[in-house]
Design an enzyme around this catalytic site. Structure first.
Site, mmCIF file in Angstrom:
data_model
loop_
_atom_site.group_PDB
_atom_site.id
_atom_site.type_symbol
_atom_site.label_atom_id
_atom_site.label_comp_id
_atom_site.label_asym_id
_atom_site.label_seq_id
_atom_site.Cartn_x
_atom_site.Cartn_y
_atom_site.Cartn_z
ATOM 1 N N GLY A 20 0.847 -1.186 0.000
ATOM 2 C CA GLY A 20 0.000 0.000 0.000
ATOM 3 C C GLY A 20 0.882 1.235 0.000
ATOM 4 N N SER B 147 -16.990 9.873 0.522
ATOM 5 C CA SER B 147 -15.916 10.675 1.099
ATOM 6 C C SER B 147 -16.431 11.818 1.970
ATOM 7 C CB SER B 147 -15.054 11.262 -0.011
ATOM 8 O OG SER B 147 -14.223 12.254 0.531
ATOM 9 N N ARG C 39 -14.797 13.323 12.812
ATOM 10 C CA ARG C 39 -15.522 12.096 12.509
ATOM 11 C C ARG C 39 -16.219 11.474 13.705
ATOM 12 N NH1 ARG C 39 -11.219 9.520 8.263
ATOM 13 N NH2 ARG C 39 -11.860 10.941 6.618
ATOM 14 N N HIS D 246 -14.136 2.097 9.701
ATOM 15 C CA HIS D 246 -13.410 2.665 8.579
ATOM 16 C C HIS D 246 -11.896 2.591 8.734
ATOM 17 C CE1 HIS D 246 -12.359 5.424 5.441
ATOM 18 N NE2 HIS D 246 -11.814 6.264 6.277
HETATM 19 C C1 LIG Z 1 -12.922 3.751 1.652
HETATM 20 C C2 LIG Z 1 -11.754 4.420 2.309
HETATM 21 C C3 LIG Z 1 -11.453 5.736 2.017
HETATM 22 C C4 LIG Z 1 -10.369 6.372 2.606
HETATM 23 N N1 LIG Z 1 -10.118 7.671 2.292
HETATM 24 C C5 LIG Z 1 -9.047 8.291 2.842
HETATM 25 C C6 LIG Z 1 -8.727 9.632 2.494
HETATM 26 O O1 LIG Z 1 -9.420 10.277 1.697
HETATM 27 N N2 LIG Z 1 -7.634 10.195 3.046
HETATM 28 C C7 LIG Z 1 -6.841 9.524 3.917
HETATM 29 O O2 LIG Z 1 -5.849 10.078 4.361
HETATM 30 N N3 LIG Z 1 -7.110 8.239 4.256
HETATM 31 C C8 LIG Z 1 -8.191 7.606 3.748
HETATM 32 N N4 LIG Z 1 -8.466 6.306 4.093
HETATM 33 C C9 LIG Z 1 -7.528 5.552 4.938
HETATM 34 C C10 LIG Z 1 -6.316 5.107 4.135
HETATM 35 O O3 LIG Z 1 -6.708 4.745 2.830
HETATM 36 C C11 LIG Z 1 -5.590 3.919 4.730
HETATM 37 O O4 LIG Z 1 -5.416 4.105 6.090
HETATM 38 C C12 LIG Z 1 -4.217 3.759 4.111
HETATM 39 O O5 LIG Z 1 -4.306 3.753 2.720
HETATM 40 C C13 LIG Z 1 -3.529 2.512 4.586
HETATM 41 O O6 LIG Z 1 -2.341 2.334 3.858
HETATM 42 P P1 LIG Z 1 -1.310 1.230 4.258
HETATM 43 O O7 LIG Z 1 -0.191 1.334 3.298
HETATM 44 O O8 LIG Z 1 -0.995 1.326 5.691
HETATM 45 O O9 LIG Z 1 -2.081 -0.172 4.075
HETATM 46 P P2 LIG Z 1 -2.904 -0.801 2.847
HETATM 47 O O10 LIG Z 1 -3.048 0.101 1.699
HETATM 48 O O11 LIG Z 1 -4.125 -1.412 3.443
HETATM 49 O O12 LIG Z 1 -1.962 -1.970 2.336
HETATM 50 C C14 LIG Z 1 -1.790 -3.148 3.037
HETATM 51 C C15 LIG Z 1 -0.871 -4.025 2.225
HETATM 52 O O13 LIG Z 1 -0.430 -5.098 3.024
HETATM 53 C C16 LIG Z 1 -0.595 -6.314 2.346
HETATM 54 N N5 LIG Z 1 -0.798 -7.315 3.393
HETATM 55 C C17 LIG Z 1 -1.575 -7.232 4.494
HETATM 56 N N6 LIG Z 1 -1.457 -8.338 5.248
HETATM 57 C C18 LIG Z 1 -0.588 -9.124 4.600
HETATM 58 C C19 LIG Z 1 -0.062 -10.421 4.857
HETATM 59 N N7 LIG Z 1 -0.393 -11.108 5.944
HETATM 60 N N8 LIG Z 1 0.786 -10.939 3.958
HETATM 61 C C20 LIG Z 1 1.153 -10.262 2.829
HETATM 62 N N9 LIG Z 1 0.689 -9.043 2.540
HETATM 63 C C21 LIG Z 1 -0.165 -8.490 3.421
HETATM 64 C C22 LIG Z 1 -1.717 -6.099 1.390
HETATM 65 O O14 LIG Z 1 -1.619 -6.982 0.316
HETATM 66 C C23 LIG Z 1 -1.484 -4.656 0.985
HETATM 67 O O15 LIG Z 1 -0.524 -4.617 -0.043
HETATM 68 C C24 LIG Z 1 -9.570 5.671 3.519
HETATM 69 C C25 LIG Z 1 -9.868 4.351 3.824
HETATM 70 C C26 LIG Z 1 -10.984 3.743 3.265
HETATM 71 C C27 LIG Z 1 -11.366 2.372 3.720
#
Ligand SMILES: Cc1cc2nc3c(=O)[nH]c(=O)nc-3n(C[C@H](O)[C@H](O)[C@H](O)COP(=O)(O)OP(=O)(O)OC[C@H]3O[C@@H](n4cnc5c(N)ncnc54)[C@H](O)[C@@H]3O)c2cc1C
Ligand code: FES
Lengths: 258, 651
Positions: free
Chosen positions: B55, B297, B343, B414
C-alpha cells in the site's frame, strides 16, 4: 423496498487449475435481493456450496467499490456485465430479472492464464509498467510542487487517463487480446504532464515493446472502450501510436549519435 | 455516572522506550537525523530488508529502500502491488503547504492532529509528520500524480473535517488511487531494475524471532499453498488496519490483521486496539447479504448539509419537508465547525439522531446529506465537477440520484488508530521488526483526522523509515544473521502447515464467513460507536465461547494444496477472533472517553466525551501471554510539552 429474484440459473466456469480443461456448471439460486451486488449473489451461492460440502467458486475481488481493479468477470459475454461504466463489483442484481440465465466466465486472453475457476493472472500488466510506466524521481530532492504549473485542462486530461484501474476488461473484450487501451492510458497520463516530458519517448518505446511481447495487436475494433468501467477513451491509443512513431525516429537518431 | 475503579499502577516497562529525542518539539527530527548512524552506500547492498505490504506505506518504503541500494523483498497477498487497499481512499491528503495563505503552518497541522486525536498521541511523532507532509506533496507531484489544479495551473486545496484551513490536496474523488499508482510506479521501476523482488499472491503467516531480533518471515503461497521461509536483516510490516474485525466495514474484503497479530504473538506489543474509527458518511446497510459498506468521502461534507426530520413520524419525501421541520443537527450543535465536525463527533451525532427514531430511508437507518443548497448556490456544474464520481458510485449502489434526492448516510467502521506499538524509529518491541502506515499506532491518538492516513503512510514509507532503519542496520554490518536453515524457521513453518491443515480437517458445519459475521456483530454491538462496562463484559463472555465453536465447528471445503479462498479466510478470521477479545479488554480497561473510544459512563452533561488525563494520558501496550483474554497491559505515559492538554471543543 427491496424485491427478491427467483429462479436464477447461473452457468459458471469451473476449472481446478491452470492445466485443467475446465467446464461450465449450472447452479439454480433463489431469493436474491435486488439490493445485493452481483458478487454478493456469488457469496450467497458460495455459502450454499460450502454448506453442501463442495468447494466454493474462486473469483478475484477486493475493494468492491470499483477502484482496485481486482474483480474480473465475463457476464453473459460482456466484460463486467451489461451495465455501462460499471465494474463487476458495482453491478447490482436490480439489473437482472427472475428466471434469467446468467453465464459467468473468466477473462479469456492468452496473456491472462487462468489460475482457477474465474481467476486469471494479470501479471503481464505489471511487466508493462515496470518497463517504463513511471517518472524517474527518486525520493527526496523534488522541487516545490508549485514550481511547475500544470494548466488545468492538461491536468484534467492526464487524470482522465490515470483513472484506469488496470482490471483488464479491455484485453478481455478485444477480439485480438490486445492491451493497447491499458498501455496507452498509462503512457498518456505521464506523457501529457510537464514532469513526464524527459522520458516521453523512451517510455513509450519501452512500454509498447513490452506490451507486444505478451499481448495481441490492435486492429481498431473499439470494443475496449465500450467495456472499460472507467470510460477510458481510445483517443489515447492514437496518442500512443503517434508518440511511438516519433520515438522510433528520435531514438534512432539518438542511437546514431552514440 | 462515574466508576470508582482505577487501573492498577504499572511501572514503566523497559521495552516501551519511545526514544523521542530531547529538545524542543520543532527540533527533534533534525536532532535525530544529525546523530543517527548511517550505512555507507557501498554497504547498503549487504543488507536484505523484507517489506510486507504494498500500500502507500509499503510501496513507498520498498521503492525508497531499493533506490538507496538495499536488497529489498516485497510481499503482498494481492495479485499486483497496485491493488492494495490504499487505492480506495477518496478524499485527499493533508499537507501544511499553506498554498492558500489561510494561516496554515506546520505547527497548526501538528496542533490539529494532536487535538483531533483527543490528546492521545505522541507530540514528537506528530510534529515530524507535519514537517514531512510538505515533502510528500513535492515528491508525488514530481512522480506525476495528477492532483487537482486551479485555472492558473497551481495546486488546488479543499478543507476537511477537524480543520479550519484548506490543506487537503486531492485528485478528483480518487486521491488514494492516484497516490498509490504513483508509489506503485516508483516501486515498479525498482522491480524492473532488479533492486526489489516482488512476491505477489504471497501471504505472511508468521514472523520469526531468533536471539531477540526479528530474523525473517514465513509465508504461504496462495496459488500453491506452499509454506516457505525468508530471512532478512530487518522486516517492515506495512500491512494496513484491522477494521474488518467488524465484518461490515469500508475496508476492502481482504484487509486483515494477520501480519500484525502474528508479530504480536511473537512478542510485539499491540497498542490501543480499542481506538477504532467509525466514519460518519457511509451508505447504510440495505439488507443482510451485505458484504461491505461503501464510504462516501468526507469531502462531501464541504458542500453537503446533514439533517434529519424533526418529527420521528415524518413520512414525506425529503424535498417535501419544509426547512423549519428539518434538524440540521451538526450546524446546530457545533456552530463553528458545522458539517465539518470531526468524525467521531459526527458519527455519534448520527447514531443519536437514528436512535431517537428520526432516521431516514426504508429501514430508517440513515441521515440525509443534502446537496440542494450547494447546487442552488454554486450551480449544478460546479458541484458535479467536485463530486461526480461519488455521485455516480452512490447511484450505482442505491439506484438513487443524489443531485435530486438527498444522499442517505450512516457511520461505519473505517480505520483503526490502534496497531503495533512502535517507537520514534517505527520499530516494534521486537528489534529489527518495524511497522509503518495504518499497521502501527503512532500518530493519530484516539481519532484520526480526514486525509491524514495517506499522509502518514507516505511519511512513514518515504521520509521516516528509510532513515531510521539505517540506525539499526549499521550495528549489524558484517555480522552473520541466521539463514532459513535455522531450526526456528523450520519450526515456524511446521506450525503454519499444521494450522492450515487443522482448518481443513476440522470438518465442522459453519463457514469462515459465518463465524466472521457473528464475530462482527458482537464487536459492533459492544465495542463499536458506544461502549459500556456492561456491554464489554458481555462481549468478553460471548467471544471465547464463539471462538471455541469456531475451533470445533469450522468447515473449510477444498484442500490446502491449491488456491483456496475459504482456507485463506479461515486463517484471517482466526486472528480476528483473538484481536476482538483484546479490543474489548482494552476498551474495558480504558475507563474514560476519548476520540473514537466513547464509554457511555464517561460523558459530560452535553453528551460529549470526557477524558481522564490524570489516569489515562498514556498508551496502552499489550503483551501476548498465550491467550488474548489474559494479555498483560503496559503503559507508555504521554508527555505534553508543546501543547497544553485541553478539552476538545468544536462548538
Ligand atoms: C474507503 C476508504 C477511504 C479512505 N479515504 C481516505 C482519504 O481520503 N484520506 C486519507 O488520508 N485516508 C483515507 N483512508 C484511509 C487510508 O486509505 C488507509 O489508512 C491507508 O491507505 C492505509 O495504507 P497502508 O499502506 O498502511 O495499508 P494498505 O493500503 O491497506 O496496504 C496493506 C498491504 O499489506 C498487504 N498485506 C496485508 N497483510 C498481509 C499479509 N499477511 N501478507 C502479505 N501481505 C499483506 C496487502 O496486500 C497490501 O498490499 C480511507 C480508507 C478507506 C477504507
Ligand atoms: S473489487 Fe475492486 S474494482 Fe471490483
Amino acid at each position: 423496498m427491496s424485491h427478491h429474484l427467483q429462479n436464477l440459473v447461473l452457468k459458471i466456469w469451473r476449472q481446478t487449475g491452470p492445466n485443467d480443461a475446465g467446464h461450465f456448471e449450472s447452479y439454480r439460486i433463489d431469493d436474491i435481493s435486488d439490493e445485493a451486488s452481483f458478487l454478493e449473489m456469488l457469496d450467497v451461492l458460495n455459502e450454499r456450496l460450502i454448506a453442501d460440502g463442495k468447494e466454493a467458486i474462486v473469483f478475484d475481488h477486493d475493494c468492491r467499490e470499483g477502484i482496485c481493479g481486482t474483480c474480473s468477470l465475463m457476464i453473459n459475454g460482456q466484460a463486467h456485465g451489461p451495465q455501462k461504466g460499471t465494474a463487476t463489483c458495482q453491478l447490482h442484481m436490480r439489473t437482472f430479472r427472475s428466471g434469467d440465465e446468467i453465464v459467468v466466465e473468466p477473462w479469456r486472453a492468452t496473456a491472462f492464464p487462468i489460475i482457477k475457476d474465474l481467476m486469471v493472472d494479470r501479471a503481464a500488466f505489471d511487466r508493462i509498467i515496470e518497463a517504463g510506466g513511471f517518472i524517474t524521481a527518486d525520493t527526496g530532492g523534488a522541487p516545490d510542487a508549485n514550481l511547475i504549473p500544470v494548466p488545468k485542462p492538461v491536468a484534467d486530461a492526464a487524470m482522465d487517463a490515470a483513472e484506469c484501474i488496470g482490471c483488464g476488461a479491455c484485453v478481455a473484450a478485444c477480439p485480438n487480446g490486445a492491451a493497447n487501451l491499458f498501455t496507452s492510458a498509462k503512457i498518456a497520463h505521464l506523457n501529457l504532464l510537464p514532469q513526464g516530458q524527459a522520458e516521453r519517448y523512451s517510455r513509450v518505446e519501452a512500454m509498447v515493446d513490452t506490451m507486444d511481447q505478451y499481448f495481441g495487436s490492435c486492429t481498431n475494433h473499439g470494443e475496449c472502450e465500450a467495456a472499460c468501467p472507467k470510460g477510458i477513451s481510445i483517443d489515447f491509443i492514437a496518442m500512443m501510436n503517434q508518440d511511438y512513431r516519433k520515438a522510433k525516429f528520435k531514438n534512432r537518431k539518438a542511437l546514431a549519435r552514440t | 455516572m462515574t466508576d470508582t475503579l482505577t487501573p492498577p499502577a504499572v511501572a514503566a516497562d523497559p521495552k516501551l522506550q519511545s526514544k523521542i529525542p530531547a529538545g524542543p518539539v520543532a527540533e527533534k527530527w533534525d536532532a535525530y537525523k544529525g546523530s543517527m548512524k548511517l550505512v555507507n552506500p557501498n554497504n547498503k547492498r549487504k543488507f536484505r530488508i523484507i517489506v510486507v505490504g504494498s500500500g502507500l506505506a509499503g510501496a513507498s518504503a520498498a521503492a525508497t529502500l531499493g533506490e538507496l541500494g538495499y536488497q529489498v523483498d516485497v510481499f503482498t497477498f494481492h495479485d499486483s502491488p497496485r491493488r492494495a487497499h490504499s487505492i480506495a481512499a477518496q478524499g485527499g491528503i493533508n499537507a501544511a503547504k499553506n498554498y492558500k495563505g489561510d494561516g496554515d503552518s506546520i505547527y497548526r497541522l501538528f496542533y490539529d492532529t494532536i487535538k483531533g486525536g483527543d490528546f492521545r498521541a505522541r507530540e514528537g511523532n506528530v510534529y515530524r509528520l507535519a514537517q514531512v507532509s510538505v515533502d510528500i506533496i513535492d515528491q508525488m507531484v514530481a512522480q506525476g500524480v495528477p492532483f487537482a489544479r486551479e485555472y492558473g495551473g497551481l495546486l488546488d486545496n479543499r478543507s476537511f473535517g477537524g480543520a479550519q484551513v484548506s490543506r487537503t490536496f486531492y485528485a478528483r474523488g480518487q486521491t488514494g488511487q492516484q497516490l498509490l499508482l504513483g508509489a506503485y510506479q516508483q516501486l515498479a521501476r525498482q522491480i524492473g531494475l532488479g533492486n526489489v523482488r516482488l512476491f505477489n499472491r504471497t501471504e505472511l503467516v508468521d514472523t520469526v524471532v531468533i536471539d531477540g531480533r526479528c530474523a525473517g518471515i514465513v509465508t504461504r503461497d496462495l496459488m500453491t499453498g506452499e509454506v516457505a521461509s525468508h530471512a532478512a536483516h530487518a522486516v517492515v510490516l506495512c500491512t494496513g488496519g484491522y477494521g474488518n474485525v467488524f465484518f461490515l466495514s469500508t475496508n476492502a474484503m481482504a484487509c486483515n490483521v494477520t501480519a500484525a497479530w502474528r508479530a504480536h504473538q511473537r512478542g510485539a506489543y499491540f497498542a490501543n486496539p480499542c481506538y477504532t474509527q467509525i466514519h460518519p458518511t457511509c451508505i447504510p446497510q440495505a439488507d443482510d447479504t451485505q458484504s461491505k459498506l461503501t464510504l462516501m468521502s468526507e469531502s462531501l461534507r464541504n458542500d453537503g448539509r446533514v439533517w434529519v426530520p424533526k418529527n420521528p413520524d415524518e413520512s414525506r419525501a425529503a424535498d417535501q419537508i419544509p426547512e423549519d421541520e428539518r434538524d440540521y443537527y451538526l450546524e446546530r450543535l457545533y456552530p463553528s465547525f458545522g458539517n465539518l465536525a470531526p468524525r467521531d463527533i459526527s458519527s455519534r451525532a448520527a447514531k443519536r439522531a437514528v436512535d431517537s427514531g428520526r432516521g431516514v430511508g426504508p429501514l430508517k437507518n440513515g441521515v440525509y446529506l443534502d446537496f440542494a443548497a450547494a447546487i442552488g448556490r454554486l450551480g449544478f456544474d460546479t458541484v458535479w465537477e467536485r463530486y461526480s464520481n461519488l455521485f455516480e458510485m452512490y447511484e450505482r449502489i442505491t439506484g438513487e440520484d443524489p443531485t435530486k434526492v438527498p444522499m442517505r448516510i450512516y457511520p461505519a467502521s473505517h480505520y483503526t488508530m490502534g496497531g503495533l506499538w512502535v517507537d520514534y524509529e517505527l520499530m516494534t518491541t521486537i528489534p529489527g521488526l518495524y511497522a509503518a502506515g495504518e499497521a502501527n499506532f503512532s500518530d493519530h491518538g484516539a481519532n484520526r483526522l480526514g486525509a491524514s492516513a495517506l499522509m502518514q503512510g507516505l511519511a512513514d514509507g518515504y521520509f521516516v523509515l528509510p532513515y531510521t532503519i539505517g540506525n539499526y542496520l549499521a550495528g549489524l554490518l558484517n555480522k552473520p544473521i541466521p539463514g532459513t536453515d535455522h531450526p526456528d524457521f523450520a519450526a515456524a513453518e511446521q506450525a503454519a502447515r499444521d494450522r492450515f491443515a487443522r482448518y481443513v480437517s476440522t470438518k465442522g458445519s459453519r463457514s469462515p464467513d459465518w463465524f466472521h459475521r457473528e464475530l462482527g456483530k458482537i464487536i459492533w454491538d459492544y465495542c463499536g460507536m458506544e461502549r459500556t462496562e456492561e456491554g464489554l463484559n458481555k462481549a468478553l463472555g460471548e467471544l471465547p465461547a464463539l471462538y471455541e465453536e469456531f475451533q470445533r465447528d469450522l468447515r473449510v471445503t477444498g484442500d490446502g494444496a491449491s488456491l483456496n479462498q475459504t482456507l485463506e479466510k479461515a486463517g484471517r478470521v482466526d486472528d480476528f477472533f483473538q484481536l476482538g477479545m483484546l479490543m474489548c479488554r482494552d476498551a474495558l480497561e480504558r475507563r474514560e472517553s476519548c476520540g473514537g473510544h466513547f464509554r457511555a459512563e464517561y460523558q459530560d452533561e452535553e453528551g460529549e466525551a470526557q477524558r481522564d488525563d490524570e489516569h489515562f494520558a498514556h498508551v496502552a501496550a499489550w503483551e501476548w501471554t498465550g491467550d488474548p483474554m489474559h494479555a498483560t497491559r503496559h503503559q507508555e505515559e504521554l508527555e505534553f510539552e508543546a501543547i497544553h492538554l485541553a478539552k476538545r471543543s468544536y462548538k
